[in-house]
Design a protein around this motif. Structure first.
Motif, mmCIF file in Angstrom:
data_model
loop_
_atom_site.group_PDB
_atom_site.id
_atom_site.type_symbol
_atom_site.label_atom_id
_atom_site.label_comp_id
_atom_site.label_asym_id
_atom_site.label_seq_id
_atom_site.Cartn_x
_atom_site.Cartn_y
_atom_site.Cartn_z
ATOM 1 N N PRO A 33 12.907 -6.958 -1.900
ATOM 2 C CA PRO A 33 14.118 -7.123 -2.724
ATOM 3 C C PRO A 33 14.037 -8.461 -3.447
ATOM 4 O O PRO A 33 13.431 -9.409 -2.957
ATOM 5 N N PRO A 34 14.632 -8.548 -4.612
ATOM 6 C CA PRO A 34 14.578 -9.820 -5.339
ATOM 7 C C PRO A 34 15.277 -10.918 -4.557
ATOM 8 O O PRO A 34 16.263 -10.664 -3.841
ATOM 9 N N LEU A 35 14.780 -12.136 -4.681
ATOM 10 C CA LEU A 35 15.420 -13.255 -4.006
ATOM 11 C C LEU A 35 16.828 -13.451 -4.555
ATOM 12 O O LEU A 35 17.048 -13.403 -5.763
ATOM 13 N N ALA A 36 17.754 -13.673 -3.657
ATOM 14 C CA ALA A 36 19.141 -13.854 -4.063
ATOM 15 C C ALA A 36 19.310 -15.207 -4.751
ATOM 16 O O ALA A 36 18.659 -16.198 -4.389
ATOM 17 N N ALA A 37 20.174 -15.253 -5.749
ATOM 18 C CA ALA A 37 20.536 -16.531 -6.351
ATOM 19 C C ALA A 37 21.248 -17.372 -5.296
ATOM 20 O O ALA A 37 22.003 -16.845 -4.472
ATOM 21 N N GLY A 253 12.348 -12.144 19.159
ATOM 22 C CA GLY A 253 11.270 -11.331 19.666
ATOM 23 C C GLY A 253 10.328 -10.966 18.524
ATOM 24 O O GLY A 253 10.547 -11.326 17.359
ATOM 25 N N TYR A 254 9.277 -10.217 18.860
ATOM 26 C CA TYR A 254 8.309 -9.802 17.843
ATOM 27 C C TYR A 254 8.747 -8.466 17.245
ATOM 28 O O TYR A 254 9.264 -7.597 17.946
ATOM 29 N N GLY A 255 8.541 -8.308 15.938
ATOM 30 C CA GLY A 255 8.882 -7.040 15.313
ATOM 31 C C GLY A 255 8.645 -7.045 13.816
ATOM 32 O O GLY A 255 7.981 -7.933 13.271
ATOM 33 N N HIS A 256 9.222 -6.048 13.155
ATOM 34 C CA HIS A 256 8.902 -5.766 11.758
ATOM 35 C C HIS A 256 9.411 -6.819 10.786
ATOM 36 O O HIS A 256 8.906 -6.909 9.669
ATOM 37 N N TRP A 257 10.384 -7.644 11.183
ATOM 38 C CA TRP A 257 10.936 -8.599 10.235
ATOM 39 C C TRP A 257 9.908 -9.610 9.762
ATOM 40 O O TRP A 257 9.991 -10.104 8.634
ATOM 41 N N ILE A 261 9.430 -10.862 5.925
ATOM 42 C CA ILE A 261 9.631 -12.261 5.542
ATOM 43 C C ILE A 261 8.413 -12.778 4.786
ATOM 44 O O ILE A 261 8.537 -13.451 3.750
ATOM 45 N N GLY A 262 7.218 -12.461 5.286
ATOM 46 C CA GLY A 262 6.010 -12.906 4.608
ATOM 47 C C GLY A 262 5.871 -12.350 3.211
ATOM 48 O O GLY A 262 5.394 -13.034 2.295
ATOM 49 N N ARG A 263 6.299 -11.091 3.015
ATOM 50 C CA ARG A 263 6.197 -10.501 1.679
ATOM 51 C C ARG A 263 7.238 -11.082 0.724
ATOM 52 O O ARG A 263 6.965 -11.251 -0.460
ATOM 53 N N ARG A 264 8.408 -11.381 1.230
ATOM 54 C CA ARG A 264 9.459 -11.931 0.351
ATOM 55 C C ARG A 264 9.232 -13.395 0.027
ATOM 56 O O ARG A 264 9.669 -13.883 -1.022
ATOM 57 N N TYR A 265 8.590 -14.118 0.948
ATOM 58 C CA TYR A 265 8.380 -15.552 0.749
ATOM 59 C C TYR A 265 6.894 -15.875 0.894
ATOM 60 O O TYR A 265 6.468 -16.457 1.895
ATOM 61 N N PRO A 266 6.110 -15.488 -0.085
ATOM 62 C CA PRO A 266 4.667 -15.750 0.013
ATOM 63 C C PRO A 266 4.378 -17.243 -0.030
ATOM 64 O O PRO A 266 5.153 -18.029 -0.589
ATOM 65 N N GLY A 267 3.271 -17.617 0.593
ATOM 66 C CA GLY A 267 2.858 -19.018 0.542
ATOM 67 C C GLY A 267 3.563 -19.907 1.538
ATOM 68 O O GLY A 267 3.766 -21.093 1.267
ATOM 69 N N ILE A 268 3.929 -19.368 2.712
ATOM 70 C CA ILE A 268 4.521 -20.223 3.752
ATOM 71 C C ILE A 268 3.449 -21.172 4.270
ATOM 72 O O ILE A 268 2.383 -20.754 4.725
ATOM 73 N N ASP A 269 3.726 -22.461 4.170
ATOM 74 C CA ASP A 269 2.745 -23.467 4.583
ATOM 75 C C ASP A 269 2.755 -23.711 6.080
ATOM 76 O O ASP A 269 1.721 -23.987 6.678
ATOM 77 N N LEU A 270 3.937 -23.626 6.691
ATOM 78 C CA LEU A 270 4.058 -23.929 8.110
ATOM 79 C C LEU A 270 5.117 -23.029 8.725
ATOM 80 O O LEU A 270 6.220 -22.911 8.195
ATOM 81 N N ALA A 271 4.773 -22.394 9.851
ATOM 82 C CA ALA A 271 5.723 -21.573 10.605
ATOM 83 C C ALA A 271 6.001 -22.240 11.949
ATOM 84 O O ALA A 271 5.068 -22.521 12.714
ATOM 85 N N LEU A 272 7.266 -22.517 12.217
ATOM 86 C CA LEU A 272 7.711 -23.053 13.495
ATOM 87 C C LEU A 272 8.164 -21.863 14.334
ATOM 88 O O LEU A 272 9.208 -21.272 14.070
ATOM 89 N N LEU A 273 7.361 -21.507 15.345
ATOM 90 C CA LEU A 273 7.554 -20.242 16.048
ATOM 91 C C LEU A 273 7.710 -20.443 17.554
ATOM 92 O O LEU A 273 7.003 -21.254 18.159
ATOM 93 N N GLY A 302 2.080 -14.810 7.007
ATOM 94 C CA GLY A 302 1.095 -15.425 6.119
ATOM 95 C C GLY A 302 1.102 -16.934 6.155
ATOM 96 O O GLY A 302 0.744 -17.585 5.166
ATOM 97 N N ALA A 303 1.468 -17.515 7.295
ATOM 98 C CA ALA A 303 1.565 -18.970 7.387
ATOM 99 C C ALA A 303 0.187 -19.614 7.459
ATOM 100 O O ALA A 303 -0.699 -19.147 8.180
#
Length: 354
Positions: A33-37, A253-257, A261-273, A302-303
């Motif tokens: 979905p397009p990023l919300a304003a 938990g782990y799952g489809h989200w 998230i990776g597809r909507r926000y490509p180029g994540i430099d760092l993931a705090l998990l 895609g972090a």
């Protein structure tokens, strides 16, 4: 030539192809979905009475609670606690940072000092020695409060006591911008915070050129006996003016989200998990990643780098205290990922994103 044209001109194949393409377009629209304003900070919102429909899995029922009471596996045994003295902890100051720098300092558990776009952002700040229903910290806070720079924003992932700590928040000026999940604004307004922004999943706001997107998580919320899932839960994607991105997953938990998230926000430099509070799995797998799942989540979003959290601070479950660290290192190695991109920081440790 005839054989090449038949599949394209055959009515059944054409209809099938068209239907498949339409289904793919629908799936793509749902996944991208397009990023919300950005929404205006501090706007008044009206929310549903409950967010039960956002649960990934049903909450435990009476049978699960009965099994949990029988097994009593809420803490590691003596052998699992023996390594408390070996937990990595080097409390220290926050590194200097300018508007072009992205730096993170782990204060412990899910509390980070994030420097991005010239702002200092706290995530789920818990500086208390003890939280409700949990033994005292097994490592000190990684950043003395006196060393925390002026706070420009606070991010809250959900309302559980190990992520929303009233004594810590009382230390902040009441005009500190606070970004929270849908429905949690009232909690802050009652404590006289004046700049509170509530967001639903996939919504965003902006502060001084830094964009904050609230994203889904596989978790739940509860703070009292009567407010189960009355407020939302999730994580945050922070995007600086230069496009650098930090993903703070909160508690999940782990799952489809993660893939979405990776597809909507490509180029994540760092993931705090999060990598801890996972044993026993039959009880906690729906809401807490184990170390192997956290590594998969980092790949899903895609972090470029991953920094583990939610371990080595409070004893919340039955795994040995050092096991999350050893398992996440092994999982990272087994995935064939570059060792230097796993930022397995000690409590109090800092890294600067080059």
């Amino acid at each position: 030539m005839t054989q090449q044209h038949r599949p394209a001109t055959s009515p059944p194949a054409s209809a099938s192809t068209s239907a498949a393409a339409s289904a793919q377009d629908t799936d793509r629209a749902a996944a991208y979905p397009p990023l919300a304003a950005p929404r205006p900070p501090g706007e008044y919102r009206v929310w549903p009475r409950t967010f039960h429909d956002r649960l990934t899995a049903p909450l435990p029922g009476l049978k699960a609670f009965a099994r949990f009471a029988r097994e009593g596996a809420t803490r590691p045994g003596p052998a699992g606690l023996a390594d408390v003295s070996r937990l990595p902890c080097t409390p220290g100051p926050v590194p200097r940072a300018d508007a072009r720098t992205v730096a993170v300092t782990w204060a412990g558990h899910a509390s980070w000092v994030v420097r991005i776009g010239g702002l200092t952002v706290l995530t789920d700040p818990v500086w208390s020695r003890r939280i409700l229903g949990t033994p005292a910290r097994i490592t000190p806070v990684g950043v003395p409060w006196s060393e925390v720079p002026r706070v420009d924003a606070v991010l809250i992932s959900h309302n559980h006591y190990d992520h929303l700590d009233a004594p810590t928040l009382r230390r902040l000026p009441r005009d500190t911008p606070v970004l929270v999940p849908a429905g949690l604004g009232r909690w802050f307004h009652r404590r006289r915070f004046t700049r509170v922004t509530e967001l639903d999943w996939w919504e965003a706001t902006e502060l001084d050129g830094v964009r904050f997107d609230f994203v889904p998580a596989h978790h739940w919320s509860k703070r009292t006996l009567t407010d189960t899932c009355r407020t939302l839960w999730g994580g945050w994607v922070l995007t600086g003016p230069d496009g650098k991105r930090v993903y703070f997953a909160g508690d999940t938990g782990y799952g489809h989200w993660f893939g979405r998230i990776g597809r909507r926000y490509p180029g994540i430099d760092l993931a705090l998990l999060p990598i801890g509070a996972y044993d026993p799995r039959w009880w906690l797998s729906d809401v807490h990643c184990d170390p192997e799942e956290a590594v998969r989540a980092a790949q899903d979003v895609g972090a470029r780098h991953m920094a583990p959290m939610h371990w080595g601070t409070f004893v919340l479950s039955a795994e040995p205290v050092l096991e999350p660290l050893t398992r996440v290192r092994a999982a990272w190695r087994a995935a064939g990922l570059p060792r230097e991109r796993l930022w397995d920081l000690p409590v109090g440790g800092s890294r600067v994103l080059e």
